[in-house]
Motif scaffolding. Structure first.
Motif, mmCIF file in Angstrom:
data_model
loop_
_atom_site.group_PDB
_atom_site.id
_atom_site.type_symbol
_atom_site.label_atom_id
_atom_site.label_comp_id
_atom_site.label_asym_id
_atom_site.label_seq_id
_atom_site.Cartn_x
_atom_site.Cartn_y
_atom_site.Cartn_z
ATOM 1 N N HIS A 5 49.141 30.532 -15.876
ATOM 2 C CA HIS A 5 48.482 29.327 -15.353
ATOM 3 C C HIS A 5 48.836 29.126 -13.871
ATOM 4 O O HIS A 5 48.001 28.719 -13.068
ATOM 5 C CB HIS A 5 48.881 28.086 -16.161
ATOM 6 C CG HIS A 5 48.435 28.153 -17.594
ATOM 7 N ND1 HIS A 5 48.902 27.302 -18.571
ATOM 8 C CD2 HIS A 5 47.571 28.985 -18.234
ATOM 9 C CE1 HIS A 5 48.342 27.600 -19.734
ATOM 10 N NE2 HIS A 5 47.540 28.622 -19.546
ATOM 11 N N LEU A 6 50.097 29.416 -13.527
ATOM 12 C CA LEU A 6 50.506 29.277 -12.116
ATOM 13 C C LEU A 6 49.772 30.309 -11.252
ATOM 14 O O LEU A 6 49.294 29.995 -10.152
ATOM 15 C CB LEU A 6 52.021 29.451 -11.975
ATOM 16 C CG LEU A 6 52.870 28.306 -12.558
ATOM 17 C CD1 LEU A 6 54.327 28.730 -12.676
ATOM 18 C CD2 LEU A 6 52.767 27.041 -11.697
ATOM 19 N N THR A 41 46.339 29.171 -10.660
ATOM 20 C CA THR A 41 46.299 28.097 -9.641
ATOM 21 C C THR A 41 46.397 28.712 -8.244
ATOM 22 O O THR A 41 45.667 28.320 -7.330
ATOM 23 C CB THR A 41 47.491 27.118 -9.859
ATOM 24 O OG1 THR A 41 47.405 26.618 -11.178
ATOM 25 C CG2 THR A 41 47.464 25.970 -8.880
ATOM 26 N N LEU A 43 58.167 34.065 -9.474
ATOM 27 C CA LEU A 43 57.855 33.037 -10.477
ATOM 28 C C LEU A 43 58.334 33.423 -11.880
ATOM 29 O O LEU A 43 58.615 32.553 -12.705
ATOM 30 C CB LEU A 43 56.341 32.786 -10.524
ATOM 31 C CG LEU A 43 55.713 32.136 -9.287
ATOM 32 C CD1 LEU A 43 54.194 32.146 -9.411
ATOM 33 C CD2 LEU A 43 56.219 30.706 -9.133
ATOM 34 N N CYS A 63 59.888 30.809 -14.703
ATOM 35 C CA CYS A 63 59.131 30.397 -15.904
ATOM 36 C C CYS A 63 59.871 30.733 -17.195
ATOM 37 O O CYS A 63 59.673 30.068 -18.217
ATOM 38 C CB CYS A 63 57.761 31.091 -15.935
ATOM 39 S SG CYS A 63 56.649 30.488 -14.670
ATOM 40 N N GLN A 104 46.834 20.326 -14.221
ATOM 41 C CA GLN A 104 46.537 21.119 -13.010
ATOM 42 C C GLN A 104 47.317 20.571 -11.816
ATOM 43 O O GLN A 104 47.827 21.326 -11.002
ATOM 44 C CB GLN A 104 45.030 21.099 -12.696
ATOM 45 C CG GLN A 104 44.146 21.719 -13.775
ATOM 46 C CD GLN A 104 44.538 23.157 -14.121
ATOM 47 O OE1 GLN A 104 45.018 23.906 -13.272
ATOM 48 N NE2 GLN A 104 44.354 23.546 -15.365
ATOM 49 N N LEU A 108 50.922 21.634 -12.085
ATOM 50 C CA LEU A 108 51.139 23.023 -11.643
ATOM 51 C C LEU A 108 51.234 23.083 -10.118
ATOM 52 O O LEU A 108 52.088 23.765 -9.558
ATOM 53 C CB LEU A 108 49.995 23.925 -12.137
ATOM 54 C CG LEU A 108 49.892 24.113 -13.655
ATOM 55 C CD1 LEU A 108 48.640 24.922 -14.005
ATOM 56 C CD2 LEU A 108 51.131 24.820 -14.216
ATOM 57 N N CYS A 109 50.341 22.344 -9.436
ATOM 58 C CA CYS A 109 50.371 22.322 -7.956
ATOM 59 C C CYS A 109 51.684 21.729 -7.448
ATOM 60 O O CYS A 109 52.295 22.266 -6.520
ATOM 61 C CB CYS A 109 49.226 21.467 -7.410
ATOM 62 S SG CYS A 109 47.687 22.319 -7.264
ATOM 63 N N SER A 145 54.496 21.676 -8.918
ATOM 64 C CA SER A 145 55.586 22.605 -9.229
ATOM 65 C C SER A 145 55.630 23.745 -8.211
ATOM 66 O O SER A 145 56.710 24.145 -7.760
ATOM 67 C CB SER A 145 55.416 23.166 -10.643
ATOM 68 O OG SER A 145 55.284 22.090 -11.543
ATOM 69 N N LEU A 146 54.459 24.253 -7.842
ATOM 70 C CA LEU A 146 54.436 25.333 -6.840
ATOM 71 C C LEU A 146 54.930 24.820 -5.489
ATOM 72 O O LEU A 146 55.758 25.450 -4.833
ATOM 73 C CB LEU A 146 53.009 25.885 -6.695
ATOM 74 C CG LEU A 146 52.555 26.809 -7.833
ATOM 75 C CD1 LEU A 146 51.061 27.079 -7.743
ATOM 76 C CD2 LEU A 146 53.329 28.131 -7.804
ATOM 77 N N PHE A 160 61.886 23.043 -9.685
ATOM 78 C CA PHE A 160 60.640 23.448 -10.347
ATOM 79 C C PHE A 160 60.512 22.766 -11.708
ATOM 80 O O PHE A 160 59.456 22.223 -12.045
ATOM 81 C CB PHE A 160 60.620 24.976 -10.510
ATOM 82 C CG PHE A 160 59.450 25.484 -11.303
ATOM 83 C CD1 PHE A 160 58.233 25.737 -10.685
ATOM 84 C CD2 PHE A 160 59.557 25.709 -12.682
ATOM 85 C CE1 PHE A 160 57.143 26.192 -11.420
ATOM 86 C CE2 PHE A 160 58.472 26.166 -13.415
ATOM 87 C CZ PHE A 160 57.266 26.417 -12.783
ATOM 88 N N ILE A 215 57.736 20.238 -13.247
ATOM 89 C CA ILE A 215 56.928 20.476 -14.456
ATOM 90 C C ILE A 215 56.969 19.262 -15.390
ATOM 91 O O ILE A 215 55.982 18.923 -16.037
ATOM 92 C CB ILE A 215 57.438 21.742 -15.209
ATOM 93 C CG1 ILE A 215 57.059 23.023 -14.444
ATOM 94 C CG2 ILE A 215 56.930 21.787 -16.646
ATOM 95 C CD1 ILE A 215 55.606 23.451 -14.570
#
Ligand SMILES: [Fe+2]
Length: 453
Positions: free
Chosen positions: A94-95, A98, A118, A122, A147, A150-151, A153-154, A174, A178
Motif C-alpha cells: 500500500h505504501l 502511494t 520501508l 513495516c 490513504q 499512509l501519506c 506515515s511516509l 512511523f 500509522i
C-alpha cells in the motif's frame, strides 16, 4: 498494559468515550464482516460477568445491536478476529502504491529514500495484531482516512530520516503516524461528514479523537511510550495553539512534533489543495506562514524536501481571466486587513495580566499573524498598485510576486478563519476565567462575525 506503558502519563484525558462500551467501531466491524468475516475468539462478557456473545459467533449487525448499551468486561477489539487482516507485506504494498501514484513521493524516493528502507519498518506489523485489525477496518470502511494515514506515515518517516534520527526512532515515528487517528474510527460519521459548518460542540467532539487514540493505544502491548506520547501530541502546536492540552514547544516530544508537521501538511494538501487541483509545491508558503506552530527544523526539512523534488508552482491564472483575478484579490486584500485589525483590537484590548492560558494562546496567535504579515508584501502599497493596474489594463499574465502574494493571502484568510473559530469556541465554552473579559470579547466578536467568510 505493559510496564513501559505504565510510565506514560498522558496528562488530562478528558473525553467521555468509554472503551468498554460499543461504539460506531462495532458497526464498521459488522459491515466489514459481510465481506471479510469477523469472528468472536473469546467469550464476550458484560462487566457483571454475564455471557453476551460466545466464542465462534459471527460479528454481524444483529449481534452488534444486542451489544449496544451494554458495558463489556473488555474492549470489543480484544475479543474478535478478522479473517483477512492487512499483513506487513500488504502494508508495504500500500505504501509503494502511494509512492508510485504521487509524483512528489516518487521523486523523493528516487532521489533520497530507497524503497528498500520501508521493508524493515513495516515488518513490525506482524507483532501488532490489534494495529492490524484497526488499519484493516480503516482501509475497508474509511479508505480516505487510510490513504491520508499512509501519506502522513511516509512524510513522518522521511522527515525523521532527513533529521538523521536513529533507525529505531524513525521506526517509532512511523508507527505513531500509522496509529495516530485510530480514534476517528469511534466517532459518529454523521458529525465527521457534516457538510454544514461545524458548531463549537462538534469541533470539541471531533478533537476528542486524540484522547480516544491515546486510550486505545495504551491498551496495546508492544507500543512504546514514545509512540503513545507522539500520538497524544499530534494536534499540539509549538506556539500553544493546539489541542487537547495547548502544550508549548518545551513540553512536546520530538516524535510528536515531527508527526504534527507531517499530519498538518497532509491535512493542508487533502483538505484545501487537492480538490482545487493545487499541488504539494504550494504547501511551502503555507508552512512559512505557520512557522511558529511547528518545530523550526522540521519546517526547514519539509521545505527543502519539496524544493528538491523540483515540482513547479502552478500557473494560477492567465489570459482574459487576469483582470478579474486582480480585482477579486484586491477586494479580498482590503477585507482581510479590516478583519485582522478588528480581531487584533478586540483581543489586545483586554490586556495580558488575566492569567488565562487559553486566552494567552489566542493573543499569541493574533500577535504571530501580525508579525508574519507585517514582513510580507500583503499590505504594502506596491502590491495594491500592481493589482489595480492589472485590473484596469487588461493584463494577460501575473508576475511571480503577485502569484506568491495570492498564496499568502489565501493563507491569511485561513488563519483569520481559524482564529475566529478558536475565539468563538473560547467564548462559548464558558472557560474564561474573568466574566468581564469574556463579555468584552463577546461584544467585540459580535462586530467581527459579519466579516467572517
Ligand atoms: Fe488527528
Amino acid at each position: 498494559m505493559s510496564r513501559d506503558q505504565q510510565s506514560f502519563v498522558p496528562g488530562e484525558i478528558s473525553s467521555a468515550w468509554n472503551p468498554l462500551q460499543v461504539s460506531v467501531y462495532a458497526d464498521y466491524l459488522a459491515l466489514l464482516s459481510a465481506k471479510n468475516p469477523v469472528v468472536v475468539v473469546e467469550d464476550i462478557l458484560a462487566l457483571d460477568g454475564e455471557l453476551l456473545l460466545a466464542r465462534t459467533a459471527l460479528i454481524d449487525q444483529k449481534n452488534i445491536a444486542y451489544l449496544k448499551n451494554k458495558t463489556l468486561a473488555r474492549p470489543l477489539a480484544h475479543s474478535i478476529h478478522i479473517e483477512r487482516l492487512i499483513s506487513a507485506d500488504d502494508l508495504l504494498q500500500h505504501l509503494l502504491d502511494t509512492i508510485r501514484s504521487t509524483e512528489y513521493f516518487q521523486s523523493l524516493a528516487e532521489r533520497k529514500h530507497p524503497l528498500s528502507s520501508l521493508t524493515p519498518v513495516c515488518a513490525m506489523l506482524s507483532n501488532l495484531p490489534l494495529v492490524q485489525q484497526f488499519i484493516t477496518v480503516m482501509a475497508a470502511q474509511m479508505n480516505d482516512l487510510y490513504q491520508r494515514t499512509l501519506c502522513v506515515s511516509l512524510w513522518s518517516l522521511y522527515i525523521a530520516q532527513e533529521m538523521r534520527l536513529p533507525a529505531h526512532d524513525s521506526g517509532e515515528i512511523f508507527w505513531a503516524a500509522i496509529t495516530h487517528d485510530v480514534g476517528i474510527l469511534h466517532l459518529d460519521p454523521q458529525i465527521l461528514n457534516k457538510t454544514d459548518e461545524l458548531t463549537a460542540d462538534d469541533w470539541q467532539y471531533v478533537q476528542s479523537h486524540v484522547d480516544i487514540s491515546t486510550k486505545i493505544l495504551l491498551d496495546i502491548p508492544g507500543l512504546s511510550p514514545a509512540i503513545i506520547t507522539a500520538v497524544s501530541e499530534h494536534h499540539e502546536r509549538c506556539d500553544g495553539t493546539g489541542y487537547p492540552l495547548a502544550k508549548v514547544e518545551s513540553e512536546l516530544s520530538i516524535p510528536g512534533q515531527i508527526l504534527a508537521v507531517a499530519d498538518a501538511i497532509v491535512g493542508i494538501y487533502f483538505n484545501r489543495f487537492k480538490a482545487q487541483g493545487r499541488r504539494w509545491r504550494e504547501v511551502i508558503p503555507v508552512l512559512e506562514m505557520n512557522r511558529a506552530a511547528y518545530l523550526y527544523r522540521s519546517c526547514d526539512i519539509v521545505t527543502t524536501m519539496i524544493l528538491r523534488s523540483e515540482l513547479p508552482l502552478p500557473n494560477l491564472v492567465s489570459g482574459s481571466g487576469v483582470p478579474e483575478f486582480a480585482e477579486r484579490m484586491l477586494q479580498q486584500n482590503f477585507h482581510l486587513q479590516n478583519w485582522f485589525s478588528q480581531l487584533r483590537d478586540c483581543l489586545i484590548s483586554v490586556g495580558y495580566t488575566h492569567g488565562d492560558r487559553k486566552l494567552h494562546a489566542l493573543q499569541n496567535v493574533v500577535l504571530h499573524i501580525a508579525t508574519t504579515f507585517k514582513g510580507s508584501m500583503l499590505f504594502k502599497e506596491d502590491l495594491r498598485e500592481s493589482l489595480e493596474s492589472m485590473a484596469s489594463e487588461e493584463s494577460i499574465s501575473i508576475s511571480e510576486v503577485v502569484a506568491d502574494a495570492s498564496l499568502v493571502q489565501q493563507e491569511m484568510a485561513f488563519h483569520l478563519q481559524r482564529l475566529s473559530r478558536m475565539m468563538q469556541m473560547y467564548i462559548s465554552s464558558g472557560e474564561g476565567k474573568d466574566p468581564k473579559i469574556t463579555k468584552r470579547l463577546e461584544e467585540g466578536f459580535a462586530k467581527i462575525s459579519g466579516l467572517i467568510k
